[in-house]
Design an enzyme around this catalytic site. Structure first.
Site, PDB file in Angstrom:
ATOM      1  N   LYS A   1       2.279 -11.887   4.212  1.00  0.00           N
ATOM      2  CA  LYS A   1       3.432 -11.852   3.315  1.00  0.00           C
ATOM      3  C   LYS A   1       4.317 -13.079   3.521  1.00  0.00           C
ATOM      4  O   LYS A   1       4.785 -13.691   2.554  1.00  0.00           O
ATOM      5  CB  LYS A   1       4.239 -10.569   3.527  1.00  0.00           C
ATOM      6  CG  LYS A   1       3.553  -9.313   3.033  1.00  0.00           C
ATOM      7  CD  LYS A   1       4.377  -8.084   3.285  1.00  0.00           C
ATOM      8  CE  LYS A   1       3.787  -6.874   2.563  1.00  0.00           C
ATOM      9  NZ  LYS A   1       2.364  -6.663   2.797  1.00  0.00           N
TER      10      LYS A   1
ATOM     11  N   LYS B   1     -10.325  -8.501   6.741  1.00  0.00           N
ATOM     12  CA  LYS B   1      -9.478  -7.672   5.865  1.00  0.00           C
ATOM     13  C   LYS B   1      -9.817  -6.198   6.020  1.00  0.00           C
ATOM     14  O   LYS B   1     -10.918  -5.763   5.669  1.00  0.00           O
ATOM     15  CB  LYS B   1      -9.671  -8.102   4.413  1.00  0.00           C
ATOM     16  CG  LYS B   1      -8.770  -7.368   3.421  1.00  0.00           C
ATOM     17  CD  LYS B   1      -7.331  -7.795   3.591  1.00  0.00           C
ATOM     18  CE  LYS B   1      -6.458  -7.180   2.500  1.00  0.00           C
ATOM     19  NZ  LYS B   1      -5.035  -7.524   2.717  1.00  0.00           N
TER      20      LYS B   1
ATOM     21  N   GLY C   1       0.797  -1.219   0.000  1.00  0.00           N
ATOM     22  CA  GLY C   1       0.000   0.000   0.000  1.00  0.00           C
ATOM     23  C   GLY C   1       0.828   1.266   0.000  1.00  0.00           C
ATOM     24  O   GLY C   1       0.377   2.310  -0.483  1.00  0.00           O
ATOM     25  N   ASN C   2       2.049   1.189   0.526  1.00  0.00           N
ATOM     26  CA  ASN C   2       2.902   2.371   0.570  1.00  0.00           C
ATOM     27  C   ASN C   2       3.292   2.844  -0.820  1.00  0.00           C
ATOM     28  O   ASN C   2       3.715   3.989  -0.996  1.00  0.00           O
ATOM     29  CB  ASN C   2       4.171   2.090   1.377  1.00  0.00           C
ATOM     30  CG  ASN C   2       5.036   1.027   0.711  1.00  0.00           C
ATOM     31  OD1 ASN C   2       4.636  -0.135   0.629  1.00  0.00           O
ATOM     32  ND2 ASN C   2       6.197   1.409   0.239  1.00  0.00           N
TER      33      ASN C   2
ATOM     34  N   LYS D   1      -3.835  -9.329  -1.477  1.00  0.00           N
ATOM     35  CA  LYS D   1      -3.094  -9.192  -2.729  1.00  0.00           C
ATOM     36  C   LYS D   1      -1.811 -10.016  -2.745  1.00  0.00           C
ATOM     37  O   LYS D   1      -1.372 -10.469  -3.804  1.00  0.00           O
ATOM     38  CB  LYS D   1      -2.815  -7.724  -3.036  1.00  0.00           C
ATOM     39  CG  LYS D   1      -1.854  -7.020  -2.108  1.00  0.00           C
ATOM     40  CD  LYS D   1      -0.525  -6.716  -2.784  1.00  0.00           C
ATOM     41  CE  LYS D   1       0.402  -5.921  -1.905  1.00  0.00           C
ATOM     42  NZ  LYS D   1       0.363  -6.089  -0.483  1.00  0.00           N
TER      43      LYS D   1
END
Length: 305
Positions: free
Chosen positions: A265, A122, A9-10, A207
């Site tokens: 992740k 989420k 997101g960054n 994602k």
């Protein structure tokens, strides 16, 4: 090498920044420069998140009373189309042959009986103060979770991705030298109904898990998850915290990681690494993309052959 890259997101919006088009474009431009550097030597496929954007669209849709709010799958399609446009345009500007770049809205099939539909986890959208979150919970029946002290976010179901519906068109584009931006926001979540037809569902797919599935189905040589931290840390938040450099799924499985941040992740990295022993799954900073791929930065996960 064929490399699938998942942008955190960054890459679009840093914490505390206003969610304006100008801010997002400026952040995307920085990301595109790092990706273009990889694209000079490798075939890359780009996935990205959409949590803040789809949350904003949901809030805007709910504020307009002229029609019922659009369902989350359609809002997801809107958000990834918008983000894909920004990423594609900045990639075209940054790449030596920018014309060989395309965005593909991607549907991702999930299991309608996935237990995630019963337990939304989420986070999407912006942070809310406690009183504002309670008002939205009451008015819109939105489940909320406290992300930090006094700060709340909406949560939605996050089912496990089962199949990339457009994987064959993506594969054709990649094999002809096109840099593809796809599986945005984890893909648009769809199920097969009783007649066998596709239909959208109210969910947001993680994602990183979707990108790991994409990397496996494309037979990628490497899978990179680029974020705003330099590596995965063991014993995070303690005096003994330390960055992990070269590691294996077996070593990572013996550790615990935050479910809302690094946990997905690590799971995605392990899933990809285990699918083809010896291939690289990397986690680290956006600006270290090349260094992660070359073994000089980040956390690098490989299964023992």
């Amino acid at each position: 090498m064929r490399v699938v890259v998942a942008l955190g997101g960054n890459a679009l919006l840093k914490r505390g920044e206003p969610m304006t088009a100008e801010v997002q474009r400026a952040n995307v431009r920085v990301a595109a420069e790092a990706l273009a550097d990889l694209a000079r030597d490798h075939d890359i496929v780009v996935a990205h998140g959409n949590g803040p954007q789809v949350g904003l669209l949901a809030l805007q849709a709910a504020a307009y009373k002229g029609v019922p709010p659009y369902p989350l799958d359609i809002l997801g399609a809107e958000s990834v189309g918008m983000i894909g446009y920004l990423v594609e345009q900045e990639m075209i500007n940054a790449m030596p042959d920018g014309s060989a770049c395309a965005t593909l809205l991607t549907q991702v099939e999930v299991d309608p009986d996935d237990p995630a539909f019963r337990t939304p986890t989420k986070p999407i959208g912006r942070l809310y103060e406690a009183d504002e979150a309670e008002k939205l919970r009451a008015e819109k029946n939105w489940p909320m979770v406290e992300e930090s002290t006094g700060k709340w976010r909406r949560v939605v179901p996050s089912p496990t991705p089962q199949r990339i519906v457009q994987v064959n068109p993506i594969r054709i584009l990649v094999e002809t030298g096109v840099t593809v931006i796809c599986a945005g926001g984890g893909g648009i979540p769809v199920i097969r109904n009783d007649e066998g037809d596709l239909e959208g569902v109210e969910a947001v797919i993680d994602k990183d898990h979707a990108a790991a599935l994409l990397a496996r189905e494309l037979n990628a040589d490497a899978f990179l998850m680029l974020t705003d931290v330099d590596a995965v840390y063991a014993d995070w938040g303690t005096p003994n915290q330390r960055p992990l450099q070269d590691t294996t799924p077996a070593e990572l499985s013996a550790m615990s990681f935050a479910a809302g941040s690094m946990g997905p992740k690590v799971e995605a990295a392990c899933t990809f690494a285990l699918s083809v022993p010896g291939r690289l799954a990397g986690i680290g900073r956006l600006q270290d993309a090349r260094a992660i791929l070359e073994g000089r930065a980040g956390t690098r996960v490989r299964a023992v052959e």
